[in-house]
Scaffold this motif. Structure first.
Motif, PDB file in Angstrom:
ATOM      1  N   VAL A   1       0.846  -1.197   0.000  1.00 38.53           N
ATOM      2  CA  VAL A   1       0.000   0.000   0.000  1.00 38.53           C
ATOM      3  C   VAL A   1       0.884   1.251   0.000  1.00 38.53           C
ATOM      4  CG1 VAL A   1      -1.711   1.327   1.311  1.00 38.53           C
ATOM      5  CG2 VAL A   1      -1.928  -1.167   1.151  1.00 38.53           C
ATOM      6  N   GLU A   2       1.927   1.242   0.830  1.00 34.87           N
ATOM      7  CA  GLU A   2       2.807   2.417   0.902  1.00 34.87           C
ATOM      8  C   GLU A   2       3.519   2.649  -0.430  1.00 34.87           C
ATOM      9  OE1 GLU A   2       3.470   2.119   5.725  1.00 34.87           O
ATOM     10  OE2 GLU A   2       4.949   1.224   4.392  1.00 34.87           O
ATOM     11  N   GLN A   3       3.890   1.551  -1.083  1.00 43.06           N
ATOM     12  CA  GLN A   3       4.538   1.676  -2.390  1.00 43.06           C
ATOM     13  C   GLN A   3       3.566   2.277  -3.418  1.00 43.06           C
ATOM     14  OE1 GLN A   3       7.806   1.217  -3.209  1.00 43.06           O
ATOM     15  NE2 GLN A   3       7.111   2.177  -5.100  1.00 43.06           N
ATOM     16  N   ALA A   4       2.316   1.831  -3.364  1.00 45.10           N
ATOM     17  CA  ALA A   4       1.315   2.341  -4.316  1.00 45.10           C
ATOM     18  C   ALA A   4       1.100   3.840  -4.114  1.00 45.10           C
ATOM     19  CB  ALA A   4      -0.005   1.578  -4.148  1.00 45.10           C
ATOM     20  N   VAL A   5       1.125   4.288  -2.860  1.00 44.19           N
ATOM     21  CA  VAL A   5       0.987   5.725  -2.586  1.00 44.19           C
ATOM     22  C   VAL A   5       2.196   6.474  -3.163  1.00 44.19           C
ATOM     23  CG1 VAL A   5       0.976   7.482  -0.741  1.00 44.19           C
ATOM     24  CG2 VAL A   5      -0.509   5.475  -0.562  1.00 44.19           C
ATOM     25  N   ALA A   6       3.380   5.926  -2.937  1.00 39.62           N
ATOM     26  CA  ALA A   6       4.587   6.566  -3.487  1.00 39.62           C
ATOM     27  C   ALA A   6       4.497   6.622  -5.011  1.00 39.62           C
ATOM     28  CB  ALA A   6       5.831   5.796  -3.037  1.00 39.62           C
ATOM     29  N   ASP A   7       3.962   5.562  -5.629  1.00 34.55           N
ATOM     30  CA  ASP A   7       3.835   5.509  -7.099  1.00 34.55           C
ATOM     31  C   ASP A   7       2.941   6.635  -7.633  1.00 34.55           C
ATOM     32  OD1 ASP A   7       5.370   3.258  -7.064  1.00 34.55           O
ATOM     33  OD2 ASP A   7       3.714   1.851  -7.437  1.00 34.55           O
ATOM     34  N   VAL A   8       1.766   6.803  -7.008  1.00 34.70           N
ATOM     35  CA  VAL A   8       0.851   7.818  -7.554  1.00 34.70           C
ATOM     36  C   VAL A   8       1.420   9.223  -7.366  1.00 34.70           C
ATOM     37  CG1 VAL A   8      -1.234   6.424  -7.258  1.00 34.70           C
ATOM     38  CG2 VAL A   8      -0.631   8.065  -5.498  1.00 34.70           C
ATOM     39  N   LEU A   9       2.164   9.410  -6.274  1.00 35.65           N
ATOM     40  CA  LEU A   9       2.790  10.726  -6.072  1.00 35.65           C
ATOM     41  C   LEU A   9       3.875  10.948  -7.123  1.00 35.65           C
ATOM     42  CD1 LEU A   9       2.991  10.796  -2.167  1.00 35.65           C
ATOM     43  CD2 LEU A   9       1.435  12.117  -3.626  1.00 35.65           C
ATOM     44  N   ALA A  10       4.625   9.884  -7.398  1.00 35.88           N
ATOM     45  CA  ALA A  10       5.676   9.994  -8.420  1.00 35.88           C
ATOM     46  C   ALA A  10       5.062  10.246  -9.793  1.00 35.88           C
ATOM     47  CB  ALA A  10       6.529   8.729  -8.430  1.00 35.88           C
ATOM     48  N   ASP A  11       3.854   9.709 -10.007  1.00 34.90           N
ATOM     49  CA  ASP A  11       3.158   9.940 -11.279  1.00 34.90           C
ATOM     50  C   ASP A  11       2.584  11.350 -11.375  1.00 34.90           C
ATOM     51  OD1 ASP A  11       3.685   7.466 -12.191  1.00 34.90           O
ATOM     52  OD2 ASP A  11       1.691   6.621 -11.777  1.00 34.90           O
ATOM     53  N   GLY A  12       2.684  12.107 -10.308  1.00 35.65           N
ATOM     54  CA  GLY A  12       2.250  13.498 -10.362  1.00 35.65           C
ATOM     55  C   GLY A  12       0.824  13.745  -9.911  1.00 35.65           C
ATOM     56  N   LEU A  13       0.143  12.726  -9.370  1.00 32.83           N
ATOM     57  CA  LEU A  13      -1.228  12.980  -8.907  1.00 32.83           C
ATOM     58  C   LEU A  13      -1.215  13.823  -7.644  1.00 32.83           C
ATOM     59  CD1 LEU A  13      -1.784  10.350 -10.749  1.00 32.83           C
ATOM     60  CD2 LEU A  13      -3.974  10.483  -9.560  1.00 32.83           C
ATOM     61  N   ARG A  14      -2.057  14.833  -7.628  1.00 32.00           N
ATOM     62  CA  ARG A  14      -2.075  15.756  -6.489  1.00 32.00           C
ATOM     63  C   ARG A  14      -3.502  16.139  -6.146  1.00 32.00           C
ATOM     64  NH1 ARG A  14       2.417  14.252  -6.777  1.00 32.00           N
ATOM     65  NH2 ARG A  14       4.337  15.420  -7.115  1.00 32.00           N
TER      66      ARG A  14
ATOM     67  N   MET B   1      -7.981  10.049  -6.629  1.00 34.18           N
ATOM     68  CA  MET B   1      -6.752   9.703  -5.926  1.00 34.18           C
ATOM     69  C   MET B   1      -6.832   8.263  -5.402  1.00 34.18           C
ATOM     70  SD  MET B   1      -3.746  10.616  -5.141  1.00 34.18           S
ATOM     71  CE  MET B   1      -3.043  12.177  -4.644  1.00 34.18           C
ATOM     72  N   GLY B   2      -7.975   7.925  -4.794  1.00 37.98           N
ATOM     73  CA  GLY B   2      -8.164   6.566  -4.276  1.00 37.98           C
ATOM     74  C   GLY B   2      -8.057   5.535  -5.386  1.00 37.98           C
ATOM     75  N   GLU B   3      -8.721   5.817  -6.526  1.00 35.63           N
ATOM     76  CA  GLU B   3      -8.696   4.879  -7.661  1.00 35.63           C
ATOM     77  C   GLU B   3      -7.271   4.726  -8.197  1.00 35.63           C
ATOM     78  OE1 GLU B   3     -11.172   3.067  -8.921  1.00 35.63           O
ATOM     79  OE2 GLU B   3     -12.669   3.877  -7.532  1.00 35.63           O
ATOM     80  N   ALA B   4      -6.530   5.836  -8.200  1.00 33.37           N
ATOM     81  CA  ALA B   4      -5.164   5.775  -8.715  1.00 33.37           C
ATOM     82  C   ALA B   4      -4.295   4.883  -7.826  1.00 33.37           C
ATOM     83  CB  ALA B   4      -4.574   7.187  -8.796  1.00 33.37           C
ATOM     84  N   VAL B   5      -4.489   4.972  -6.509  1.00 39.30           N
ATOM     85  CA  VAL B   5      -3.720   4.111  -5.597  1.00 39.30           C
ATOM     86  C   VAL B   5      -4.096   2.653  -5.848  1.00 39.30           C
ATOM     87  CG1 VAL B   5      -3.210   3.553  -3.181  1.00 39.30           C
ATOM     88  CG2 VAL B   5      -3.520   5.938  -3.851  1.00 39.30           C
ATOM     89  N   LEU B   6      -5.392   2.437  -6.043  1.00 34.71           N
ATOM     90  CA  LEU B   6      -5.882   1.082  -6.310  1.00 34.71           C
ATOM     91  C   LEU B   6      -5.253   0.523  -7.588  1.00 34.71           C
ATOM     92  CD1 LEU B   6      -7.949  -0.500  -4.661  1.00 34.71           C
ATOM     93  CD2 LEU B   6      -9.735   0.347  -6.184  1.00 34.71           C
ATOM     94  N   ASP B   7      -5.218   1.341  -8.638  1.00 35.44           N
ATOM     95  CA  ASP B   7      -4.610   0.916  -9.905  1.00 35.44           C
ATOM     96  C   ASP B   7      -3.131   0.606  -9.716  1.00 35.44           C
ATOM     97  OD1 ASP B   7      -6.972   1.241 -11.193  1.00 35.44           O
ATOM     98  OD2 ASP B   7      -6.475   3.181 -12.111  1.00 35.44           O
ATOM     99  N   ALA B   8      -2.432   1.501  -8.993  1.00 34.81           N
ATOM    100  CA  ALA B   8      -0.996   1.308  -8.773  1.00 34.81           C
ATOM    101  C   ALA B   8      -0.751   0.008  -8.008  1.00 34.81           C
ATOM    102  CB  ALA B   8      -0.421   2.490  -8.003  1.00 34.81           C
ATOM    103  N   LEU B   9      -1.601  -0.247  -7.041  1.00 35.37           N
ATOM    104  CA  LEU B   9      -1.498  -1.454  -6.220  1.00 35.37           C
ATOM    105  C   LEU B   9      -1.675  -2.687  -7.096  1.00 35.37           C
ATOM    106  CD1 LEU B   9      -1.286  -2.052  -3.174  1.00 35.37           C
ATOM    107  CD2 LEU B   9      -3.763  -1.883  -3.052  1.00 35.37           C
TER     108      LEU B   9
END
Ligand code: IPM
Ligand code: MG
Length: 361
Positions: free
Chosen positions: A316-329, A346-354
């Motif tokens: 989960v923490e990695q997925a959060v880092a991923d979406v931030l790195a992808d520029g989601l704000r 934002m939630g959906e993006a974390v889910l996708d990254a996960l």
């Protein structure tokens, strides 16, 4: 089967908790954790429905669960309720902590280097990111000491700490420091307060059992200053209830936004209550713009501390880092002129990254 009680609460609580629950369901599926979640009422929502911000059924459900995920409680509609013991903060949040014996509040303030621009500090102070853990004592001090009253133009709050209360939080902090960079800063006001003198003496006694951890003391006013002067000097900070409340908000802001700071409130066993450090943000409630990341990161802490699922927590923490790195704000962490997304996106993006990270592994 691990049972999680979900207390969405008030304001932005339901919006942010909904995103975190989706994440929990997703990792439960992937990591084969047989999770059961159940929702219950808390805060103003519970007051409206039952006349009490912490209905006995809710407390009972929490007692019989493995962990609690909480959104936020309170709002202007409830600020003037009389008696004050029925207001969401005093009537639900504090009793939940006290009744469930959750004396150790872990608040990791992590600044992701990609968010350096959102920090309130100058870029050169934070370019490498920050990783500070505030260990806040949560069931003692001014919040709970008796007498506590306000009558005839005279108000009293009492600050009380006993040695065992200080010892148990000190042990938590030393263990946390041992698992990190082995530096612990104990914060007090020992130049003025008796409780702080006992705090300092007790922390030093406990320190004898942790010769591998370097202990330092700092006065709270100096700590507030040092956090904005040179935050990288800190690794783990341990402090009493009120100081921890204040310093953790300050640490959060260094990481860009209060919307990024998760927390775990723990007691003796593995049971814990997990909540974002921010409040119910009535000004943006219902608008779908709140940052769900602090709650999602709180869910990661739940997986780590209450369910012993380190892999799932790290995913989960990695997925959060991923979406931030992808520029989601979300708006709270966006630099001026940067495009923003809402709570759900934002939630959906974390889910996708996960899902993507897990497919790759
Ligand atoms: C926090 C909050 C609470 C606290 C309030 C809402 C009572 O500020 O969790 O930091 O002071 O503990
Ligand atoms: Mg606070």
């Amino acid at each position: 089967m691990p049972k999680i009680i979900v207390l969405a609460g008030d304001g932005i609580g339901p919006e942010i908790v909904a995103e975190a629950v989706k994440i929990l369901d997703c990792v439960a599926d992937r990591f084969e954790i047989d999770l059961q979640t159940e929702e219950a009422l808390v805060g103003g929502a519970a007051y409206d429905a039952t006349g009490h911000p912490l209905p006995p059924e809710t407390l009972e459900l929490c007692r019989n669960s493995d962990a609690v995920l909480l959104g936020a409680v309170g709002g202007p509609r409830y600020d003037a309720i009389e008696p004050p013991e029925l207001r969401p903060e005093r009537g639900a949040l504090l009793p939940l902590r006290k009744h469930l014996g959750l004396y150790a509040n872990l608040r990791p303030a992590i600044l992701y280097p990609v968010l350096a621009g959102a920090s309130s500090l100058r870029a050169d102070l934070v370019t490498e990111g920050l990783d500070i853990l505030v260990v806040r004592e949560l069931t003692g001090g001014l919040y709970f000491g008796q007498p506590k009253e306000n009558k005839n133009g005279r108000a009293v709050d009492t600050c009380v700490y006993t040695k065992p209360e200080i010892e148990r939080i000190a042990h938590r902090a030393f263990l946390a420091a041992r698992s990190r960079s082995k530096r612990l800063c104990s914060v007090d006001k020992a130049n003025v307060l008796e409780t702080s003198r006992l705090w300092r003496a007790t922390v030093h006694e406990v320190a004898e059992q942790y010769p591998d951890v370097e202990l330092s003391d700092m006065l709270v006013d100096n700590c507030a200053m040092q956090l904005v002067r040179d935050p990288r000097q800190f690794d783990v900070i341990v402090t009493e209830n009120l100081f921890g409340d204040i310093l953790s908000d300050e640490a959060a802001m260094l990481t860009g936004s209060l919307g990024m700071l998760p927390s775990a409130s723990l007691g003796q066993g593995t049971f814990g209550l997990y909540e974002p450090c921010h409040g119910s943000a009535p000004d943006i409630a219902g608008k779908g713009v709140a940052n769900p990341l602090a709650t999602i990161l709180s869910a990661a802490m739940l997986l780590r501390y209450s369910l012993d699922c380190e892999d799932a927590a790290a995913a989960v923490e990695q997925a959060v880092a991923d979406v931030l790195a992808d520029g989601l704000r979300t708006p709270d962490i966006a630099a001026a002129g940067e495009a923003t997304v809402g709570t759900r996106e934002m939630g959906e993006a974390v889910l996708d990254a996960l899902t993507m990270d897990m497919a790759r592994d």
